[in-house]
Design an enzyme around this catalytic site. Structure first.
Site, PDB file in Angstrom:
ATOM      1  N   SER A 126      54.210  42.300  50.686  1.00  0.00           N
ATOM      2  CA  SER A 126      54.556  43.447  49.846  1.00  0.00           C
ATOM      3  C   SER A 126      53.406  44.443  49.853  1.00  0.00           C
ATOM      4  O   SER A 126      52.242  44.064  50.024  1.00  0.00           O
ATOM      5  CB  SER A 126      54.805  42.983  48.399  1.00  0.00           C
ATOM      6  OG  SER A 126      54.910  44.080  47.513  1.00  0.00           O
ATOM      7  N   TYR A 139      53.360  37.599  40.955  1.00  0.00           N
ATOM      8  CA  TYR A 139      53.993  38.103  42.170  1.00  0.00           C
ATOM      9  C   TYR A 139      52.960  38.789  43.060  1.00  0.00           C
ATOM     10  O   TYR A 139      52.860  38.509  44.250  1.00  0.00           O
ATOM     11  CB  TYR A 139      55.109  39.084  41.808  1.00  0.00           C
ATOM     12  CG  TYR A 139      55.801  39.687  43.014  1.00  0.00           C
ATOM     13  CD1 TYR A 139      56.839  39.006  43.642  1.00  0.00           C
ATOM     14  CD2 TYR A 139      55.419  40.924  43.534  1.00  0.00           C
ATOM     15  CE1 TYR A 139      57.475  39.534  44.757  1.00  0.00           C
ATOM     16  CE2 TYR A 139      56.041  41.460  44.645  1.00  0.00           C
ATOM     17  CZ  TYR A 139      57.066  40.768  45.251  1.00  0.00           C
ATOM     18  OH  TYR A 139      57.688  41.297  46.359  1.00  0.00           O
TER      19      TYR A 139
END
Length: 232
Positions: A126, A139
């Site tokens: 990400s 995350y």
């Protein structure tokens, strides 16, 4: 090509690119219904119900699909609770799915992948691996760990037939991001950019606005943090 989290979103879009190029695609996910629907979109695709955070399920994938030449570690989850309010179970599951599962799947598939003249491991991390956002601590940490792991695994496998790619997406319109953020790209847009990078052996692929975030963080890291913390 075995793709975790392949029943929808980014995983399904990437699967579509490999399918269009004539590859045998194996979609992995936890929902039999979602996998069946995805396979209808990709005639001839196979599917397997599995939870990548389960050691038994990972071993089953390796046993069932020894012919795999490309492993796509795409499955991911995100909880947005502050650490003080987050449950231990949620923290452990987020780390297991986002980081430990890709690491252990890579380890498990490497012996088989190395037997082919050309093979690849593709990790979907990400843009938040570069600059974290405040409300997704675990995350972001898990994706930062996957980013570092992808780089070092690439170095470790340099003398083998296995290439290690990393995809760093911006905010993408998926079920996981529903109701959050603006300016999202579609999974199809991500897959188009990924495919060009994959064909051209771009080992680290910053997709869309993740490219801009990378350069802002290099040149003005405080500004990059402010972008991810707009209310501060």
């Amino acid at each position: 090509v075995l793709i975790t989290g392949g029943a929808s979103g980014i995983g399904l879009a990437i699967a579509g690119k490999f399918h269009q190029a004539g590859n045998q695609v194996i979609l992995v996910g936890r929902s039999e219904t979602a996998l069946a629907a995805a396979c209808k979109l990709l005639p001839g695709a196979q599917s397997c119900v599995a939870d990548v955070s389960s050691g038994a399920d990972r071993a089953r994938l390796v046993s069932l699909y020894p012919q795999v030449t490309i492993l796509v570690n795409n499955a991911g989850i995100q909880f947005n609770d502050a650490i003080a309010q987050a449950s231990e179970a949620d923290i452990e599951r987020e780390l297991n799915v986002n980081f430990l599962a890709p690491v252990l799947l890579a380890k498990a598939f490497i012996p088989g992948l190395s037997q082919h003249p050309a093979a690849a491991i593709i990790n979907v991390s990400s843009g938040l691996a570069l600059v974290p956002k405040e409300d997704a601590a675990i995350y972001c940490a898990s994706k930062a760990a996957l980013h570092s792991f992808s780089k070092t695994l690439r170095w470790q496998l340099e003398a083998t037939p296995i290439r290690v790619f990393e995809v760093l997406p911006p905010l993408v319109e998926t079920a996981m991001t529903a109701g959050r953020g603006k300016g999202k790209i579609t999974p199809a847009q991500l897959a188009d950019e990924f495919w060009e990078g994959f064909k051209n052996d771009r080992m680290e692929m910053l997709i869309g606005k993740a490219k801009l975030l990378f350069w802002i963080n290099r040149l003005a890291p405080r500004l990059a943090e402010k972008i991810l913390r707009p209310g501060v």
